[in-house]
Write an enzyme that holds these catalytic residues in place. Structure first.
Site, PDB file in Angstrom:
ATOM      1  N   PRO A 199      -1.576  -5.522  -9.204  1.00 19.71           N
ATOM      2  CA  PRO A 199      -1.271  -6.884  -8.794  1.00 19.71           C
ATOM      3  C   PRO A 199       0.162  -7.274  -9.151  1.00 19.71           C
ATOM      4  CG  PRO A 199      -3.410  -6.774  -9.871  1.00 19.71           C
ATOM      5  CD  PRO A 199      -2.754  -5.444 -10.071  1.00 19.71           C
ATOM      6  N   GLU A 200       0.803  -7.993  -8.239  1.00 18.64           N
ATOM      7  CA  GLU A 200       2.183  -8.418  -8.452  1.00 18.64           C
ATOM      8  C   GLU A 200       2.235  -9.881  -8.888  1.00 18.64           C
ATOM      9  OE1 GLU A 200       4.749  -7.007  -5.291  1.00 18.64           O
ATOM     10  OE2 GLU A 200       3.354  -5.392  -4.834  1.00 18.64           O
ATOM     11  N   LYS A 221       4.048  -9.256 -14.583  1.00 21.45           N
ATOM     12  CA  LYS A 221       2.778  -8.638 -14.207  1.00 21.45           C
ATOM     13  C   LYS A 221       1.762  -8.650 -15.339  1.00 21.45           C
ATOM     14  CE  LYS A 221       4.937  -5.445 -10.911  1.00 21.45           C
ATOM     15  NZ  LYS A 221       5.115  -4.032 -10.542  1.00 21.45           N
ATOM     16  N   ASN A 279       5.683  -3.076  -5.513  1.00 16.82           N
ATOM     17  CA  ASN A 279       6.014  -2.254  -4.359  1.00 16.82           C
ATOM     18  C   ASN A 279       5.850  -2.986  -3.034  1.00 16.82           C
ATOM     19  OD1 ASN A 279       7.015   0.331  -3.664  1.00 16.82           O
ATOM     20  ND2 ASN A 279       5.004   0.899  -2.866  1.00 16.82           N
ATOM     21  N   ARG A 331       7.848   5.799  -5.907  1.00 19.84           N
ATOM     22  CA  ARG A 331       6.991   4.842  -5.221  1.00 19.84           C
ATOM     23  C   ARG A 331       7.107   5.007  -3.708  1.00 19.84           C
ATOM     24  NH1 ARG A 331       5.341   0.645  -8.428  1.00 19.84           N
ATOM     25  NH2 ARG A 331       3.791   0.463  -6.751  1.00 19.84           N
TER      26      ARG A 331
END
Length: 339
Positions: A2-3, A50, A235, A314
């Site tokens: 989760p961002e 985060k 991401n 990533r």
């Protein structure tokens, strides 16, 4: 994982429980004994980047504060329910009887001191100074979440064909309702130890510091994921804002114009706030390029894994037609290529 916008949503779910006593605990955590939380009072909650932080204490006469789910500046941009109250985002925590300003950003368990490491499996009061108040830090995994007054249910069968509901890592039962935490790492600390100036959804987010970081001779896709300057940016946000700014992920920041970098930073903030708005309204976020095969203009999208040497790689999606790579062969020569 989760961002930033998701963490703000989690914080909103936790806020109504601040001031309540933990009357029962549960969960399948192996790293800590959930029973140590029983009969403690949730005194405060904060979100930084985060990470979600919960502050527990033994106060008997603690009155529930006028909690607010979001920083004051975001209330102006996000339509919150009318019943929310004003609340200052940055609060203070008491360490050893002294008031210390709290700050925000990501911290990892590996960055904790030996005291905090050793205290993961022990009651906090055995390893903290007198009068200190413990904070439990939650760092969520790829599909981590927080649920209030409900448990997560299976939406599809697992590999064995079973419809088994996910097991919560921790469940906190309060006098009124409960919180369930899924797919997360937990560890004790003495409070948030990083600066809110790096948090992309903080009122104190330092644009000048972020721009200086972006100007370095590094691919911008590396810099955007550096939590020292863009805490809470993950991401998904990285891919979306690079497309919105029409910047190739491997373009060196030192080769981009100030206008390019300002535009990129504007998209970082506006996309993050917009995503948060949708979460609070219960609406899905529709991506332009993340995990897509074609961009909105109909061009074929490319995908590859990028990351610093010897660092985490990533997955990155970009459009070679809409996002031209800027390279420099000579100190004063800038060239645009198409990949």
């Amino acid at each position: 994982m989760p961002e930033g916008p998701s963490l703000r949503k989690f914080h909103q779910l936790v806020a109504p429980f601040v001031g309540q006593l933990v009357v029962k605990v549960g969960g399948n955590s192996k790293k800590m004994d959930p029973n140590m939380l029983e009969m403690l009072r949730l005194q405060d909650s904060q979100v930084h980047g985060k990470n979600l932080y919960l502050n527990f204490g033994l106060g008997k006469d603690l009155e529930p504060p006028n909690s607010l789910q979001l920083p004051k500046h975001l209330q102006k941009e996000v339509n919150l329910p009318k019943k929310t109250n004003n609340h200052k985002f940055e609060s203070t925590s008491r360490l050893g009887g002294q008031e210390v300003p709290s700050s925000s950003s990501d911290i990892k368990a590996s960055e904790l001191g030996e005291k905090e490491k050793d205290s993961v499996n022990e009651p906090w009061w055995l390893n903290t100074p007198i009068n200190s108040e413990p904070w439990l830090c939650f760092h969520f995994g790829l599909f981590g979440s927080v649920r209030a007054n409900e448990l997560s249910r299976a939406t599809k069968a697992n590999k064995r064909g079973d419809w088994k509901d996910p097991s919560p890592r921790l469940v906190l039962h309060f006098e009124k309702g409960f919180l369930a935490f899924y797919n997360c790492q937990m560890y004790w600390c003495l409070g948030p130890v990083v600066k809110p100036t790096s948090d992309i959804l903080s009122e104190q987010f330092d644009r000048r510091q972020a721009l200086e970081a972006l100007k370095q001779a590094n691919p911008v896709c590396y810099t955007l994921l550096d939590q020292r300057y863009f805490s809470g940016l993950g991401n998904i946000i990285k891919n979306e804002v690079l497309y919105l700014a029409r910047i190739h992920p491997l373009s060196l920041g030192s080769c981009l114009t100030s206008l390019n970098l300002e535009s990129l930073l504007d998209h970082v903030v506006s996309f993050s706030v917009g995503w948060l708005q949708k979460k609070l309204e219960g609406k899905p976020q529709h991506y332009l390029i993340y995990q897509k095969e074609q961009c909105p203009a109909g061009h074929q999208i490319m995908k590859d894994s990028f990351g610093p040497p010897n660092g985490f790689q990533r997955l990155t999606w970009w459009c070679p037609n809409c996002q031209l790579k800027v390279v420099s062969e000579e100190p004063n020569e800038v060239q645009i290529t198409q990949e």
